[in-house]
Design an enzyme around this catalytic site. Structure first.
Site, PDB file in Angstrom:
ATOM      1  N   ASN A   9      -3.766  -2.088  -0.436  1.00 47.22           N
ATOM      2  CA  ASN A   9      -2.702  -1.370  -1.101  1.00 47.22           C
ATOM      3  C   ASN A   9      -1.303  -2.013  -1.143  1.00 47.22           C
ATOM      4  OD1 ASN A   9      -0.822   0.605  -1.780  1.00 47.22           O
ATOM      5  ND2 ASN A   9      -0.675   1.505   0.347  1.00 47.22           N
ATOM      6  N   TRP A  10      -1.330  -2.359  -2.412  1.00 48.94           N
ATOM      7  CA  TRP A  10      -0.173  -3.200  -3.008  1.00 48.94           C
ATOM      8  C   TRP A  10       1.233  -2.451  -3.009  1.00 48.94           C
ATOM      9  CZ3 TRP A  10      -2.220  -6.438  -7.618  1.00 48.94           C
ATOM     10  CH2 TRP A  10      -3.223  -7.382  -7.187  1.00 48.94           C
ATOM     11  N   LYS A  11       1.223  -1.176  -2.803  1.00 47.71           N
ATOM     12  CA  LYS A  11       2.484  -0.412  -2.929  1.00 47.71           C
ATOM     13  C   LYS A  11       3.234  -0.700  -3.962  1.00 47.71           C
ATOM     14  CE  LYS A  11       2.076   0.168   2.010  1.00 47.71           C
ATOM     15  NZ  LYS A  11       2.612   0.251   3.312  1.00 47.71           N
ATOM     16  N   HIS A  96      -0.795   9.383   1.962  1.00 45.96           N
ATOM     17  CA  HIS A  96      -0.324   8.083   2.799  1.00 45.96           C
ATOM     18  C   HIS A  96       0.939   8.639   3.274  1.00 45.96           C
ATOM     19  CE1 HIS A  96       1.594   4.351   3.436  1.00 45.96           C
ATOM     20  NE2 HIS A  96       0.590   3.792   3.179  1.00 45.96           N
ATOM     21  N   GLU A  98       3.773   7.043   3.429  1.00 45.50           N
ATOM     22  CA  GLU A  98       4.977   7.136   2.555  1.00 45.50           C
ATOM     23  C   GLU A  98       5.070   8.217   1.656  1.00 45.50           C
ATOM     24  OE1 GLU A  98       4.228   2.997   1.670  1.00 45.50           O
ATOM     25  OE2 GLU A  98       4.403   2.330   3.612  1.00 45.50           O
ATOM     26  N   GLU A 168      -4.098   5.945   9.887  1.00 45.85           N
ATOM     27  CA  GLU A 168      -3.029   5.091   9.803  1.00 45.85           C
ATOM     28  C   GLU A 168      -1.835   5.684  10.753  1.00 45.85           C
ATOM     29  OE1 GLU A 168      -3.057   2.437   6.199  1.00 45.85           O
ATOM     30  OE2 GLU A 168      -2.160   4.208   5.560  1.00 45.85           O
ATOM     31  N   GLY A 174       3.735  -1.221   8.307  1.00 46.60           N
ATOM     32  CA  GLY A 174       4.811  -2.229   7.964  1.00 46.60           C
ATOM     33  C   GLY A 174       5.590  -2.637   9.050  1.00 46.60           C
ATOM     34  N   SER A 213      -0.538  -2.604   9.657  1.00 42.86           N
ATOM     35  CA  SER A 213      -0.451  -4.011  10.171  1.00 42.86           C
ATOM     36  C   SER A 213      -1.509  -4.694  10.440  1.00 42.86           C
ATOM     37  CB  SER A 213       0.905  -3.989  11.279  1.00 42.86           C
ATOM     38  OG  SER A 213       2.172  -3.416  11.063  1.00 42.86           O
ATOM     39  N   GLY A 234      -1.975  -3.134   3.785  1.00 38.13           N
ATOM     40  CA  GLY A 234      -0.632  -3.192   2.972  1.00 38.13           C
ATOM     41  C   GLY A 234      -0.086  -4.618   2.807  1.00 38.13           C
ATOM     42  N   GLY A 235       0.989  -4.924   3.331  1.00 44.99           N
ATOM     43  CA  GLY A 235       1.600  -6.306   3.252  1.00 44.99           C
ATOM     44  C   GLY A 235       0.686  -7.557   3.242  1.00 44.99           C
TER      45      GLY A 235
HETATM   46  P1  PGA Z   1       0.725  -2.475   6.062  1.00 43.87           P
HETATM   47  O1  PGA Z   1       0.603  -0.849   5.649  1.00 43.87           O
HETATM   48  O2  PGA Z   1      -0.623  -3.317   6.286  1.00 43.87           O
HETATM   49  O3  PGA Z   1       1.805  -3.203   5.547  1.00 43.87           O
HETATM   50  O4  PGA Z   1       1.100  -1.928   7.559  1.00 43.87           O
HETATM   51  C1  PGA Z   1      -0.499  -0.350   5.648  1.00 43.87           C
HETATM   52  C2  PGA Z   1      -0.515   0.857   4.578  1.00 43.87           C
HETATM   53  O5  PGA Z   1       0.620   1.324   4.715  1.00 43.87           O
HETATM   54  O6  PGA Z   1      -1.584   1.285   4.135  1.00 43.87           O
END
Ligand code: PGA
Length: 258
Positions: A9-11, A96, A98, A168, A174, A213, A234-235
């Site tokens: 997930n590149w956001k 998600h 966010e 999650e 993050g 993470s 994500g990251g």
């Molecule tokens: P992260 O994000 O790996 O940067 O913690 C995971 C996500 O939001 O799906």
């Protein structure tokens, strides 16, 4: 056997130019495998760059980070599931944290979006997870159970058979603070138990990903847990080599490197 998945997930990262560079680096090294599925979720503007890079690769799928729950209409700025399916997307991330935190999406919105994704013939990845305050007050399983029940109540267990779930924990997203393999396994097992209670085969079939993470250094121990079927990254999915290592960690335990 449940499907093993590694999804990136590149956001709101990697515009078209960066997306093209990532795809060249990623596909140049990452060999196709039949026993794991990889999907990438670029921001909407970079979907075309990723799709075009994947024309000769049927093993890596395109996903989208968000949809509107209606199929069409006067919803300025929004895109429907059907349009994204037509474009070539197969997966959609729904719920998600966010989206829940910054865009006010509640369990009901999430259920409607899951319904729209399934109606369009795509696969929803339904995200659930507790905040730090919820974990510290001992209500993790209750919160996650409520989030899953919202989707099950709206859609029924039969419909949800095509879905993927992702646990999650909000405090791990993050932050660099990952759930321990044991913490992840405990929640995954409780999710699986909840699904099985509604419908035995749903419990057996639904892949449950861990997200929060995940990086190359911790992916293998998380994915080795019996109820963890892969990861939502994500990251660490923004760096091609790092993401490749994570994808390899999602192999079946007996798999060879590829
Ligand atoms: P992260 O994000 O790996 O940067 O913690 C995971 C996500 O939001 O799906």
């Amino acid at each position: 056997m449940r499907q093993r998945l590694a999804v990136g997930n590149w956001k709101m990262n990697n515009g078209p130019t960066e997306a093209r560079a990532f795809m060249a680096a990623f596909l140049g090294v990452y060999a196709p495998r039949s026993d794991r599925t990889v999907a990438l979720f670029p921001p909407a503007l970079s979907l075309a760059a990723v799709r075009d890079a994947l024309v000769s690769r049927t093993d890596v799928f395109l996903g989208v980070q968000n949809i509107h729950s209606e199929p069409k209409g006067a919803f300025t700025g929004e895109v429907s599931a059907g349009m994204l399916r037509e474009f070539g997307c197969r997966y959609v991330i729904v719920g998600h944290s966010e989206r829940r935190q910054w865009f006010g999406e509640d369990d009901r919105t999430v259920a409607l979006k899951v319904k729209a994704v399934l109606a369009a013939g795509m696969v929803p990845i339904i995200c659930v997870g507790e905040t730090l305050a919820e974990r510290e007050s001992g209500v993790t399983e209750k919160v996650v159970g409520r989030q899953i029940a919202a989707a099950l109540d709206e859609l029924g267990s039969e419909t949800l058979k095509g879905a993927v779930l992702a646990y999650e924990p909000v405090w791990a997203i993050g932050t660099g603070r990952t759930a321990s393999p044991e913490q992840a396994q405990a929640v995954h097992a409780s999710i699986r138990g909840l699904l099985a209670k509604r419908d035995g085969s749903l419990g057996d079939l639904a892949p449950i990903l861990y997200g929060g993470s995940v990086k190359a250094a911790n992916a293998a121990e998380l994915f080795a847990m019996p109820d963890v079927d892969g990861g939502l990254i994500g990251g660490a999915s923004l760096v091609a080599q790092e993401f490749i290592s994570i994808c390899r960690a999602a192999d079946q335990p007996s798999g060879r490197d590829g």
